[in-house]
Design an enzyme around this catalytic site. Structure first.
Site, PDB file in Angstrom:
ATOM      1  N   SER A   1      44.430  39.722  30.886  1.00  8.11           N
ATOM      2  CA  SER A   1      44.253  40.426  29.461  1.00  8.11           C
ATOM      3  C   SER A   1      45.362  39.958  28.512  1.00  8.11           C
ATOM      4  CB  SER A   1      44.543  41.912  29.826  1.00  8.11           C
ATOM      5  OG  SER A   1      45.580  41.999  30.693  1.00  8.11           O
TER       6      SER A   1
ATOM      7  N   ASP B   1      46.097  36.962  37.747  1.00  7.62           N
ATOM      8  CA  ASP B   1      44.687  36.512  37.621  1.00  7.62           C
ATOM      9  C   ASP B   1      44.427  35.254  37.700  1.00  7.62           C
ATOM     10  OD1 ASP B   1      43.169  38.714  37.722  1.00  7.62           O
ATOM     11  OD2 ASP B   1      43.888  39.387  35.435  1.00  7.62           O
TER      12      ASP B   1
ATOM     13  N   LYS C   1      44.473  37.414  41.989  1.00  4.81           N
ATOM     14  CA  LYS C   1      43.412  38.303  41.739  1.00  4.81           C
ATOM     15  C   LYS C   1      42.234  37.364  41.290  1.00  4.81           C
ATOM     16  CE  LYS C   1      43.043  41.754  38.537  1.00  4.81           C
ATOM     17  NZ  LYS C   1      41.975  41.175  37.881  1.00  4.81           N
TER      18      LYS C   1
ATOM     19  N   GLU D   1      37.135  48.729  38.240  1.00  7.47           N
ATOM     20  CA  GLU D   1      37.056  48.822  36.943  1.00  7.47           C
ATOM     21  C   GLU D   1      36.015  49.503  36.277  1.00  7.47           C
ATOM     22  OE1 GLU D   1      38.798  45.412  34.556  1.00  7.47           O
ATOM     23  OE2 GLU D   1      38.313  46.725  32.840  1.00  7.47           O
TER      24      GLU D   1
END
Ligand code: KIV
Length: 271
Positions: free
Chosen positions: A52, A90, A120, A189
């Site tokens: 993000s 990530d 991740k 999510e």
């Protein structure tokens, strides 16, 4: 990083114990040294150096453009600021979907070059071979199911996933597959709370929810959203703890006015 005996570090084993004792896991994103330090000293369990960063740090519309080198830069900065929490990074879009060898090479770069503790990856069955290979190299992996933003162009929208039974069933299967592959936790999510609750109950590893209800073993939010820096983003699942967009904007306006009026610097603020 040197091992400090007085600091009890959060490890993947700590998280497993938390699942077993029912203590909820707190996780937030961070992308730089200063916020990494604030979050760590405030007592957060996990910092996610999320892709993000592509949205909130670089201003892209999606998470797809961020590169492995850029993720490494963010992770290195965060790791310099922390002493206690677990740092998860990530793997960005395009660094692991090709094949498991490429996935392992990307994970190894993250671990070697950043000092982070885990990675991740988004997806279930499609990426499980890569996940197995990374875990067998000794790298802890957090899974990510439900709304997986790296697949946004396949989904077409950021709406709630797995409302239909077929997708819910695949998610249940994927969650078990990731657990069997050795993932230490799974992010869920934007899925119905009832589905997240049943998945969390069926797994012995912790689930970390975002827009997935209160029955997950932990919760994660994007720091910029919960601090109100990213003030236009107000989905239903978000609790905004500050309005930093306004607070910082007001401070900047005051500074500009002080400079223009000659009020800053005053006599005590000079040599
Ligand atoms: O990149 C990210 O911030 C994430 C969270 C939304 C879980 O993956």
């Amino acid at each position: 990083m040197s091992v400090n005996k007085e600091i009890k570090r959060v490890t993947t084993h700590t998280l497993q114990k938390m699942k077993e004792t029912g203590e909820r896991i707190s996780m937030l994103t961070a992308y730089d040294f200063s916020f990494g330090r604030i979050l760590d000293e405030a007592g957060i369990d996990i910092i996610l150096v999320g892709d993000s960063a592509s949205n909130v740090m670089a201003g892209h519309e999606t998470t797809l453009p961020i590169t492995l080198d850029q993720m490494i830069y963010h992770a290195q900065s965060v790791v310099r600021g922390i002493r206690r929490c677990l740092v998860v990074v990530d793997l960005p879009f395009g660094s692991y979907q090709g094949n498991s060898k490429e996935a392992l090479a990307s994970a190894i770069r993250i671990m070697k070059e950043t000092g982070a503790h885990a990675i991740k990856m988004e997806g279930g069955e499609e990426v499980v071979e890569g996940i197995r290979r990374i875990i067998s190299a000794g790298v802890p992996v957090m899974g990510h199911l439900g709304l997986t933003p790296q697949s946004i162009y396949q989904f077409g929208t950021y709406q709630v996933r797995a409302k239909e039974e077929a997708e819910a069933e695949k998610l249940r299967r994927d969650a078990l597959l990731l657990q069997e592959a050795g993932c230490f936790a799974i992010v869920l999510e934007k899925i119905p709370a009832s589905l997240a609750a049943s998945v969390s109950k069926s797994l012995h590893i912790p689930t970390i929810g975002i827009g997935a209800g209160g029955a997950c073993d932990g919760q994660v939010l994007v720091m910029h959203d919960m601090l109100g820096i990213n003030h236009e983003f107000k989905p239903r699942f978000l609790r905004q703890y500050l309005n930093l967009y306004e607070t910082v904007g007001n401070a900047i306006r005051e500074y500009i006015s002080d400079v223009k009026s000659g009020d800053f610097p005053n006599e005590k603020e000079q040599y």
